[in-house]
Design an enzyme around this catalytic site. Sequence first.
Site, PDB file in Angstrom:
ATOM      1  N   TYR A 160       0.809  -1.219   0.000  1.00 19.28           N
ATOM      2  CA  TYR A 160       0.000   0.000   0.000  1.00 19.28           C
ATOM      3  C   TYR A 160       0.842   1.269   0.000  1.00 19.28           C
ATOM      4  O   TYR A 160       0.340   2.352  -0.270  1.00 19.28           O
ATOM      5  CB  TYR A 160      -0.916   0.029   1.233  1.00 19.28           C
ATOM      6  CG  TYR A 160      -2.360  -0.148   0.889  1.00 19.28           C
ATOM      7  CD1 TYR A 160      -3.323   0.764   1.306  1.00 19.28           C
ATOM      8  CD2 TYR A 160      -2.771  -1.235   0.141  1.00 19.28           C
ATOM      9  CE1 TYR A 160      -4.645   0.586   0.998  1.00 19.28           C
ATOM     10  CE2 TYR A 160      -4.098  -1.417  -0.167  1.00 19.28           C
ATOM     11  CZ  TYR A 160      -5.035  -0.510   0.259  1.00 19.28           C
ATOM     12  OH  TYR A 160      -6.350  -0.684  -0.053  1.00 19.28           O
ATOM     13  N   ASP A 283      -0.930 -18.558   3.925  1.00 21.35           N
ATOM     14  CA  ASP A 283      -1.667 -19.549   3.129  1.00 21.35           C
ATOM     15  C   ASP A 283      -2.402 -20.536   4.026  1.00 21.35           C
ATOM     16  O   ASP A 283      -3.551 -20.913   3.768  1.00 21.35           O
ATOM     17  CB  ASP A 283      -0.756 -20.276   2.122  1.00 21.35           C
ATOM     18  CG  ASP A 283       0.658 -20.480   2.618  1.00 21.35           C
ATOM     19  OD1 ASP A 283       1.153 -19.623   3.367  1.00 21.35           O
ATOM     20  OD2 ASP A 283       1.270 -21.502   2.283  1.00 21.35           O
ATOM     21  N   ASP A 307      -5.925  -7.698   3.182  1.00 18.71           N
ATOM     22  CA  ASP A 307      -6.827  -7.362   2.085  1.00 18.71           C
ATOM     23  C   ASP A 307      -7.508  -8.630   1.578  1.00 18.71           C
ATOM     24  O   ASP A 307      -8.737  -8.713   1.471  1.00 18.71           O
ATOM     25  CB  ASP A 307      -5.974  -6.719   0.979  1.00 18.71           C
ATOM     26  CG  ASP A 307      -6.806  -6.040  -0.078  1.00 18.71           C
ATOM     27  OD1 ASP A 307      -7.997  -5.787   0.160  1.00 18.71           O
ATOM     28  OD2 ASP A 307      -6.270  -5.768  -1.161  1.00 18.71           O
TER      29      ASP A 307
END
Length: 417
Positions: A160, A283, A307
């Site tokens: 970001y 993950d 996100d």
Amino acid sequence: MSYEKLTPPSDGETITVSRSGKLQVPDRPIIPMIDGDGIGPDISRASRRVIDAAVEKYFGGQKKIVWFQVFAGAAAIAKYNDVLPKDTLDAIKNHIVALKGPLTTPVGGGIRSLNVTLRQELDLYACVRPVRYFRGVGSPVKKPQLMDIVIYRENTEDVYAGIEWEKGTPEAQKIIQFLKTQMGVGKNLRDDAGIGIKPMSETGTKRLMRHAIRYAIKHKRTSITLVHKGNIMKYTEGAFRQWGYELAREEFGGVTVTEEEVFKNHGGTPPKGKIVIKDRIADSMFQQILLRPDEYDILATPNLNGDYLSDASAATVGGLGMAPGANMGDAYALFEATHGSAPKYADLDKVNPGSLLLSGVMMLEYMGWTKPAKAIVKGIQGAIKSKRVTYDLARQMKGATEVKTSEFAEEIVRHLP
Ligand code: NAD
């Protein structure tokens, strides 16, 4: 405070912050509101209707939100010829707490997302997204009721931070050459690569973790999981994990315990009242939210992991239409719908106001107005049970009647306890 084109309401007062950082909320707080683009005006109107009704019901006119309309996006271009006028930023800074509908992000042309700009300008470094299930809402998983987590996502660093160079530009070439010749790394870097930098700092990580632990204490949450990809990116994601544990130990040692200590010293059962600090590789965390969501409470994440995880978690409880969010700093807090402006449904009085309304619930909680906040959640539960819901919910529920945004708001008001 003087504004170029805004006049603050005269019948309200300003929220302030005490020297010790505590929010001081008057009985008639002025709350700036950005209705937003596309469906924004429809869901903003509906959300204000429900929030005002719940506050009136609980405080009987003794307390009241005084809304202050401020502008960003298309409405700001019309009024100021500027997508994010200084007036709007000043109004939010001056009043500390604000509510915001979705804004359309222009694609390409070098214009940065308005949402990202707002977060950076106000240093709203924590993106907070609670995800929980409302009984009756259609879900793609077998036990959606097991999901009740809060995603605490770092908002200012990681990808970001937006440090990028386009393929083939002199800047990208310069970085590639610098890495190869000066730093002795990236010998396989291709000349036609775009380059992005992923900074993650100790300061940024620790203030996020501090915010998350304070939230956990206030909301009686029982664990915080640091979600990272530290097995691959040691000095960013791996460091995020390490700094998170460090902060918990250094500043909140009395109220936290690590998962390792729980097994080593407490026979696998966390000591009562302690917040368990654990970590998972990103993950694996995606598996966990599907297979064992009830083992997780708060997830503290760098920007990109958070996100992805926010939307994936929201999907398990029926989608983004009911997922609230807040962007918070040390005092400033901007509560906002998590979905976008869905331009094709603009002004049709059709979509679900749930995301913005539940963001309003988070805002009331932040202000310490917990009774109307709880009442709105019950009102939403009642409205869903009555099966008179907006199209997105209706199509996932057997025997439901589709109602408009404004009618769904009235249904929620009718079900306020
Ligand atoms: P979107 O969330 O606006 O819409 C995608 C689809 O989700 C819609 O077509 C609709 O089917 C559904 N949907 C969204 N909100 C809903 C609601 N309240 N009730 C029922 N259904 C709903 O995503 P998009 O189409 O990718 O983005 C549109 C614009 O919004 C873009 O400019 C994007 O950049 C912007 N955006 C803004 C924010 C924000 O302001 N925080 C967040 C995401 C996207």
